[in-house]
Enzyme design. Structure first.
Site, PDB file in Angstrom:
ATOM      1  CE1 TYR A 186      -8.274   0.066  37.951  1.00  0.00           C
ATOM      2  CE2 TYR A 186     -10.052  -0.042  39.599  1.00  0.00           C
ATOM      3  CZ  TYR A 186      -9.410  -0.399  38.527  1.00  0.00           C
ATOM      4  OH  TYR A 186     -10.211  -1.413  37.520  1.00  0.00           O
TER       5      TYR A 186
ATOM      6  NE  ARG B  13     -13.319   2.039  26.072  1.00  0.00           N
ATOM      7  CZ  ARG B  13     -12.982   1.450  27.422  1.00  0.00           C
ATOM      8  NH1 ARG B  13     -12.812   2.297  28.407  1.00  0.00           N
ATOM      9  NH2 ARG B  13     -12.802   0.009  27.510  1.00  0.00           N
TER      10      ARG B  13
ATOM     11  CG  ASP C 271      -9.551  -5.562  32.830  1.00  0.00           C
ATOM     12  OD1 ASP C 271     -10.151  -6.290  33.624  1.00  0.00           O
ATOM     13  OD2 ASP C 271      -9.434  -4.358  33.178  1.00  0.00           O
ATOM     14  CG  ASP C 272     -11.721  -2.446  28.988  1.00  0.00           C
ATOM     15  OD1 ASP C 272     -12.057  -1.790  30.221  1.00  0.00           O
ATOM     16  OD2 ASP C 272     -10.778  -2.521  28.361  1.00  0.00           O
TER      17      ASP C 272
ATOM     18  CG  ASN D 173     -15.144   3.607  35.740  1.00  0.00           C
ATOM     19  OD1 ASN D 173     -15.348   4.293  36.807  1.00  0.00           O
ATOM     20  ND2 ASN D 173     -14.629   2.359  35.676  1.00  0.00           N
TER      21      ASN D 173
HETATM   22  O1  LIG Z   1     -10.616   0.993  35.000  1.00  0.00           O
HETATM   23  C1  LIG Z   1     -11.863   0.745  35.548  1.00  0.00           C
HETATM   24  O2  LIG Z   1     -12.134   1.304  36.567  1.00  0.00           O
HETATM   25  C2  LIG Z   1     -12.608   0.055  34.733  1.00  0.00           C
HETATM   26  C3  LIG Z   1     -12.242  -0.269  33.456  1.00  0.00           C
HETATM   27  O3  LIG Z   1     -11.424  -1.136  32.915  1.00  0.00           O
HETATM   28  C4  LIG Z   1     -12.736   0.900  32.420  1.00  0.00           C
HETATM   29  O4  LIG Z   1     -13.555   1.595  32.706  1.00  0.00           O
HETATM   30  O5  LIG Z   1     -12.382   0.698  31.327  1.00  0.00           O
HETATM   31 MG   LIG Z   2     -10.564  -0.567  31.073  1.00  0.00          MG
END
Ligand SMILES: O=C([O-])CC(=O)C(=O)O
Ligand SMILES: [Mg+2]
Length: 600
Positions: A95, A159, A271-272, A418
């Site tokens: 991850y 993205r 999720d984002d 990130n």
């Molecule tokens: O994946 C991750 O660490 C966090 C996330 O969803 C992103 O940055 O799009």
């Molecule tokens: Mg994400």
């Protein structure tokens, strides 16, 4: 003779807990393997020790990622055993942050697998949308176990993290997210479905890369994009009516667009926008509680005004309104935004994107701050929240200024972009520049910091959506709500803030330690289910009864839900779900339970 189903079952067992050197003598005999494997008959633990040694002998994180991806293709059970027993070391590989590197290199490191045996997930092109039912059928036939997927994570790679348009290479993200669903929420791997919509990429680099695995074309226009995604999602919900869809890493406009289109008619979330929002809200509530000034005196400056930024800020506004009884207009006025053009104001002379309008300042008169430094001087923030993907956007000067401005309250600094190469600042920088007073959270995992003067070791909060999405998914998988509402997510965020134990609180931490994440996720899922039942949206009758029988005592209700869940998992549906609250040993018991030597 084995039919197709039989040989599929066979392949599960061969990669199961008795595979390779763990295969008992009788099984070796039946399979005519005498003389073809070393004599030692090992247990699973030894295989795990060997695999972990091999993993640790790799010098780079990307090599570790490749090793684990290969291992997963060979033995799902061994892979997850490793992940569960070494979660802290392995989570940053499968991850964030290593998965970012894996995406950049996906076309080079793609494992040599045979989809008919071990399906990675779905790669759906625009052409495939014209025969989408056949694609669904192909997937069903390729599954190792004849069970329906329960959670799909879907991206179009447009993205990926803060890395931009990576096209089909983004597939490592849905894969990694779903591996965390297994590790944290206890989902059966066979019930997870990664999907990449391979609709092209606007990156010429990839279009011209001979090893690029995806479609070499530019992305379609909005009309085509929405028509094609509607086709895919429609077919997915028809084929697997109870499935939860997690939208992941779509470009900002499509992230909002898809959510608006689907959130009220199907079980889905982004999720984002929502997962990140939940986690940041959870950490922010903890930070506000620890800052040392009244909540209503917070002045919050967001750096970056994309999907994540404004989504998160909206949830923070709700928190001030609901928990602190601050009227919405006043709560909104506690927020400022800076994007690539400077401070977001109603009169700065450009057409603001729809999602920014709500937060545009109207009280700035003639002042337009073009840089972050200017905005910090103008706003005098108590909290700085970075979702900008601008590496080192929080310079030492800015961090030091935050310390000067916040001598009464502790400064709140969230560096959420990130992967690490996009993070606004590191934990160490934030600590050094604020005399170690900062209340800090980051999107990527930063190392602990030892205060040189005292030797005290400080752990940074990882405000990553992994604290939320597995719990949301688990809650949804169990109570099957008709849809996911903001109030259900709010309940998850509050439960996250409440999940800190005494030790974590006394150390000024904002999130529970990663070692506890499985238990924490179970509690968050329980909060989600409780709220879904309250709103009359839960459909799984069992849960409605459990939760209703324990209402209105919320705390007691949560415990009861978690307890019953464990019981249910072990008693009634043990091969379908693994308990999030269970120990690793229980997990292994579950894995072993799927192996039936009589079938071989
Ligand atoms: O994946 C991750 O660490 C966090 C996330 O969803 C992103 O940055 O799009
Ligand atoms: Mg994400």
């Amino acid at each position: 003779m084995l039919d197709a189903g039989g040989s599929r079952r066979n392949s599960i067992e061969l990669v199961g807990t008795k595979a390779g050197t763990a295969m008992p003598a009788e099984m070796r005999q039946v399979l005519n393997l005498q003389g073809l494997v070393p004599a030692g008959i090992e247990d699973f633990t030894k295989q795990e020790v060997r695999a972990f040694r091999q993993l640790m002998s790799k010098t780079s994180n990307l090599e570790k990622y490749e090793f684990l991806a290969g291992l997963r293709c060979i033995s799902v059970n061994l892979f997850y055993r490793l992940v569960l027993n070494h979660f802290k070391e392995i989570a940053p590989i499968i991850y964030t942050p290593t998965v970012g590197q894996a995406c950049l290199n996906y076309s080079y490191i793609y494992p040599f697998i045979y989809p008919s045996k071990t399906s990675v997930g779905m790669f759906i092109t625009l052409e495939d949308t014209e025969c989408i039912e056949a694609v669904m059928e192909n997937y069903r036939n390729s599954m190792a176990q004849p069970i329906d997927p329960e959670v799909a994570v879907i991206t179009d790679g447009s993205r990926i993290l803060g890395l931009g348009d990576l096209g089909v290479n983004g597939m490592a993200i849905p894969i990694g997210k779903l591996q965390l669903y297994v590790a944290i929420a206890g989902l059966n791997p066979g019930r997870t479905l990664p999907i990449t919509l391979d609709f092209g990429t606007n990156s010429l680099r990839y279009q011209n890369d001979p090893l690029y695995l995806g479609t070499r074309a530019s992305r379609p226009d909005d009309e085509k994009f929405y028509a094609a995604t509607d086709t895919v999602l429609g077919a997915l919900y028809r084929e697997f009516p109870d499935i939860l869809v997690q939208f992941e890493d779509f470009s900002t406009d499509h992230a909002f667009g898809l959510l608006e289109r689907w959130r009220n008619k199907a079980l889905c979330f982004n999720d984002d926008i929502q997962g990140t929002g939940c986690v940041i809200l959870g950490g922010f509530i903890s930070a506000v509680e620890q800052a040392g000034i009244p909540a209503r005196d917070q002045r919050i400056l967001f750096v970056g005004a994309g999907a994540a930024g404004t989504g998160v800020a909206k949830q923070l506004v709700d928190y001030f309104v609901i928990d602190h009884k601050i009227p919405e207009e006043e709560a909104k006025a506690m927020f400022w935004f800076v994007d690539s053009r400077g401070m977001v104001t109603a009169n700065r002379g450009d057409q603001l994107a729809k999602h920014k309008v709500y937060f545009a300042r109207h009280d700035n008169g003639d002042t337009q701050c073009r840089s972050l430094d200017d905005a910090v001087e103008y706003v005098k923030p108590t909290a700085l929240i970075g979702l900008s993907t601008v590496y080192k956007a929080f310079s030492e000067g800015i961090l030091t200024r935050m310390n000067d401005l916040n001598q009464v309250a502790r400064p709140i600094i969230f560096s959420l972009s990130n992967p690490e190469t996009k993070a606004e600042c590191s934990f160490e920088e934030a600590m050094r520049c604020t005399d170690n007073r900062v209340l800090f959270a980051s999107g990527t995992a930063f190392p602990a910091y030892t205060i040189p003067e005292t030797g005290e070791v400080k752990i940074p909060g990882q405000g990553n959506n992994m604290y939320a999405f597995p719990a949301i998914g688990l809650g949804a998988a169990l109570c099957k709500p008709k849809r996911i509402t903001d109030t259900m997510l709010f309940a998850v965020a509050k439960a996250l803030a409440n999940s800190l134990n005494e030790q974590e609180r006394s150390c000024g931490e904002l999130y529970p330690r990663i070692e506890r994440i499985r238990n924490v996720a179970a509690g968050l899922a329980a909060a989600f289910i409780t709220q879904a039942v309250r709103e009359g949206l839960a459909q799984e009758q069992y849960w409605v009864q459990v939760v209703e029988s324990t209402m209105p005592e919320k705390e007691a209700g949560q415990t009861a839900v978690t307890g019953r869940y464990t019981k249910r998992v072990l008693g009634e549906v043990k091969t379908l779900m693994w308990s999030p609250a269970s120990s690793v040993e229980q997990y292994i018991v579950e894995a072993v339970a799927t192996v039936n030597p009589d079938d071989i």
